[in-house]
Design an enzyme around this catalytic site. Structure first.
Site, PDB file in Angstrom:
ATOM      1  N   LEU A  73       0.734  -1.172   0.149  1.00 44.19           N
ATOM      2  CA  LEU A  73       0.071  -0.094  -0.069  1.00 44.19           C
ATOM      3  C   LEU A  73       0.884   1.224   0.295  1.00 44.19           C
ATOM      4  O   LEU A  73       0.240   2.134  -0.170  1.00 44.19           O
ATOM      5  CB  LEU A  73      -0.979   0.069   0.939  1.00 44.19           C
ATOM      6  CG  LEU A  73      -1.773  -0.932   1.283  1.00 44.19           C
ATOM      7  CD1 LEU A  73      -2.954  -0.849   2.460  1.00 44.19           C
ATOM      8  CD2 LEU A  73      -2.919  -1.262  -0.039  1.00 44.19           C
ATOM      9  N   ARG A  97      -2.959   2.886  13.832  1.00 46.44           N
ATOM     10  CA  ARG A  97      -3.167   3.923  14.689  1.00 46.44           C
ATOM     11  C   ARG A  97      -3.834   5.325  13.698  1.00 46.44           C
ATOM     12  O   ARG A  97      -3.610   5.356  12.595  1.00 46.44           O
ATOM     13  CB  ARG A  97      -1.819   4.591  15.309  1.00 46.44           C
ATOM     14  CG  ARG A  97      -1.438   3.765  16.419  1.00 46.44           C
ATOM     15  CD  ARG A  97      -0.470   4.497  17.360  1.00 46.44           C
ATOM     16  NE  ARG A  97       0.989   3.910  17.131  1.00 46.44           N
ATOM     17  CZ  ARG A  97       2.035   4.453  17.844  1.00 46.44           C
ATOM     18  NH1 ARG A  97       1.982   5.449  18.439  1.00 46.44           N
ATOM     19  NH2 ARG A  97       2.907   3.695  17.613  1.00 46.44           N
ATOM     20  N   ARG A 103      -2.330   9.066   5.400  1.00 38.83           N
ATOM     21  CA  ARG A 103      -0.855   9.367   5.188  1.00 38.83           C
ATOM     22  C   ARG A 103      -0.611   8.547   3.970  1.00 38.83           C
ATOM     23  O   ARG A 103       0.333   9.010   3.094  1.00 38.83           O
ATOM     24  CB  ARG A 103       0.199   9.009   6.341  1.00 38.83           C
ATOM     25  CG  ARG A 103       0.084  10.087   7.371  1.00 38.83           C
ATOM     26  CD  ARG A 103       1.495  10.081   8.051  1.00 38.83           C
ATOM     27  NE  ARG A 103       1.513   8.648   8.913  1.00 38.83           N
ATOM     28  CZ  ARG A 103       0.970   8.583  10.094  1.00 38.83           C
ATOM     29  NH1 ARG A 103       0.223   9.778  10.642  1.00 38.83           N
ATOM     30  NH2 ARG A 103       0.851   7.631  10.811  1.00 38.83           N
ATOM     31  N   HIS A 138      -1.729  -1.807  24.210  1.00 39.53           N
ATOM     32  CA  HIS A 138      -2.188  -3.332  24.032  1.00 39.53           C
ATOM     33  C   HIS A 138      -3.158  -3.504  25.087  1.00 39.53           C
ATOM     34  O   HIS A 138      -3.525  -2.583  25.881  1.00 39.53           O
ATOM     35  CB  HIS A 138      -0.919  -4.316  24.298  1.00 39.53           C
ATOM     36  CG  HIS A 138       0.045  -4.368  23.212  1.00 39.53           C
ATOM     37  ND1 HIS A 138      -0.642  -4.924  21.872  1.00 39.53           N
ATOM     38  CD2 HIS A 138       1.297  -4.117  23.079  1.00 39.53           C
ATOM     39  CE1 HIS A 138       0.523  -4.813  20.932  1.00 39.53           C
ATOM     40  NE2 HIS A 138       1.654  -4.258  21.702  1.00 39.53           N
ATOM     41  N   ASP A 139      -3.877  -4.550  25.140  1.00 42.31           N
ATOM     42  CA  ASP A 139      -4.866  -4.806  26.022  1.00 42.31           C
ATOM     43  C   ASP A 139      -4.798  -4.520  27.506  1.00 42.31           C
ATOM     44  O   ASP A 139      -5.435  -3.913  28.024  1.00 42.31           O
ATOM     45  CB  ASP A 139      -5.054  -6.657  26.038  1.00 42.31           C
ATOM     46  CG  ASP A 139      -6.426  -7.049  26.731  1.00 42.31           C
ATOM     47  OD1 ASP A 139      -7.517  -7.163  25.683  1.00 42.31           O
ATOM     48  OD2 ASP A 139      -6.783  -7.073  27.779  1.00 42.31           O
ATOM     49  N   TYR A 142      -5.209  -0.693  28.037  1.00 45.09           N
ATOM     50  CA  TYR A 142      -6.731  -0.503  27.767  1.00 45.09           C
ATOM     51  C   TYR A 142      -7.456  -0.651  28.838  1.00 45.09           C
ATOM     52  O   TYR A 142      -8.065   0.059  29.605  1.00 45.09           O
ATOM     53  CB  TYR A 142      -7.301  -1.046  26.585  1.00 45.09           C
ATOM     54  CG  TYR A 142      -6.341  -0.654  25.065  1.00 45.09           C
ATOM     55  CD1 TYR A 142      -5.588   0.296  24.937  1.00 45.09           C
ATOM     56  CD2 TYR A 142      -6.424  -1.817  24.341  1.00 45.09           C
ATOM     57  CE1 TYR A 142      -4.821   0.627  23.983  1.00 45.09           C
ATOM     58  CE2 TYR A 142      -5.587  -1.578  23.079  1.00 45.09           C
ATOM     59  CZ  TYR A 142      -4.751  -0.380  23.028  1.00 45.09           C
ATOM     60  OH  TYR A 142      -4.101  -0.385  21.905  1.00 45.09           O
ATOM     61  N   ASP A 168      -9.110  -6.440  23.722  1.00 50.07           N
ATOM     62  CA  ASP A 168      -8.982  -6.748  22.316  1.00 50.07           C
ATOM     63  C   ASP A 168     -10.368  -7.400  21.901  1.00 50.07           C
ATOM     64  O   ASP A 168     -10.772  -7.115  20.433  1.00 50.07           O
ATOM     65  CB  ASP A 168      -8.174  -7.791  21.932  1.00 50.07           C
ATOM     66  CG  ASP A 168      -6.550  -7.132  22.248  1.00 50.07           C
ATOM     67  OD1 ASP A 168      -6.462  -5.906  22.377  1.00 50.07           O
ATOM     68  OD2 ASP A 168      -5.480  -7.860  21.947  1.00 50.07           O
TER      69      ASP A 168
END
Length: 380
Positions: A73, A97, A103, A138-139, A142, A168
């Protein structure tokens, strides 16, 4: 059999757990999920151990029923191919993110110009807005910000990281599935797609239904190991049997507590269901001493005869042989081209008329690149 999402095409740019779990649910119910992977490495779980047939077992489990294509990509050709695929897709799911796709020149506004019906789902740690939007995580991060990890573990002990990924899956993957399905439903009326912004932190906070409302109303901070369903009550606890195995008790309601107390021959405990904390701690010690007198199998013979909400803590070896689990087909043996067959986790959503199905094994990296580009956009 026609599956409920058989007409839906999903472009899946996600890796690891939250995004692939989301698209796994969609794929199990018929969506054509096309994993768009980086040619150099692909989904990181391909390299996780243990491995089967050169890919990680976690990749096999999370990516069945999907196709894999390789596109760079960052290259103009890769971007152009992707945009042509978007023109013929229903859903795009990504877990970069915020700002990464913009971008690359492939953000929602660009994709919407190509296909106004596209549903774009972004799964991130903190969402597309707010001061934390650009932070990695990561989990464990959070559930920390959500106030959940602080409450996990025993009283006076340190917080205990859960053995499965709450943020997650519960905070990210499942809300993403719901958001995508809601957007598809709305598109039937409006004819337009929309942006689905999934924050794993938001999702975990929404899980705090039996913890956070009390604080919001009374400004009282709950304490680790002292909540009704995490350590406060003798009727909702785990106890160790004589053989070292464990028994879980969930006798919250009076009728279940009565049955439990009678089964352990302690009728005197029946009136103490809602006793104060000091009494609860004493009851735990007394019940623990009783449970320790017999091995787990003997206790289950006792409790299986009464309505008492008592269960053994199973190992995975016991889980895969459990009659309830097997009756519900939650461990499935499926065909595999090179392995012959392999066991996988089954489908938890049971639909009576259009049940989900495991139809194809997880794809090799780029296995369907030529097929997909030829079929969808006419590349020779």
């Amino acid at each position: 059999m026609s599956l409920p999402l058989g007409s839906v095409r999903v472009l899946d740019l996600t890796r690891l757990l939250p995004g692939p779990y989301c698209t796994l649910v969609l794929a199990d119910f018929g969506a054509e999920v096309i994993k768009v992977e980086d040619p150099a490495k692909g989904d990181y779980t391909r390299d996780y151990h243990p491995k089967l047939d050169q890919d990680g077992v976690y990749f096999h489990s999370l990516n069945r029923n999907k196709k894999s294509i390789c596109l760079d990509l960052k290259s103009e050709d890769g971007k152009n191919y992707f945009l042509k695929l978007v023109k013929n897709a229903d859903v795009v799911v990504e877990s970069f993110r915020p700002g990464v796709m913009e971008r690359l020149g492939l953000g929602y506004e660009k994709l919407k110009q190509v296909n106004e019906k596209i549903i774009y789902c972004a799964i991130t740690g903190y969402g597309q807005t707010g001061p934390y939007r650009d932070r990695p995580g990561h989990d464990v991060n959070y559930i920390s910000y959500a106030g959940l990890l602080q409450l996990m573990g025993e009283k006076d002990g340190k917080p205990v990281i859960p053995a499965t990924q709450i943020a997650d899956i519960g905070g990210g993957a499942l809300p993403a599935v719901i958001g995508i399905l809601l957007a598809l439903l709305d598109r039937e009326k409006s004819g337009k797609g929309q942006f689905v912004d999934i924050s794993m932190l938001d999702g975990v906070i929404s899980w705090l239904q039996l913890l956070l409302p009390g604080f919001l109303v009374k400004d009282s901070q709950p304490k680790r190991g002292e909540q009704m369903l995490s350590g406060a009550l003798a009727c909702y606890e785990v106890y160790q049997a004589k053989d070292g195995k464990w028994l879980s008790v969930g006798a919250l309601e009076p009728k279940f507590w009565v049955a439990f107390c009678k089964a352990i021959e302690r009728d005197d405990l029946i009136p103490k269901l809602d006793a104060p904390p000091a009494v609860q701690e004493q009851m735990k010690e007394e019940i623990g001493a009783i449970i320790s007198t017999k091995p787990i199998d003997e206790w289950m013979k006792v409790f299986n005869e009464v309505d008492s909400c008592v269960s053994p803590l199973l190992s995975f070896e016991e889980l895969v042989n459990d009659p309830q689990v097997n009756d519900r087909e939650m461990i499935r043996t499926v065909a595999h081209d090179t392995l012959g067959e392999m066991k996988q986790i089954g489908i938890p959503i049971k639909l009576s008329e259009t049940p989900g199905a495991i139809q194809t094994q997880a794809p090799k990296l780029g296995e369907h690149t030529h097929e997909v580009l030829k079929e969808i956009i006419g590349v020779k």
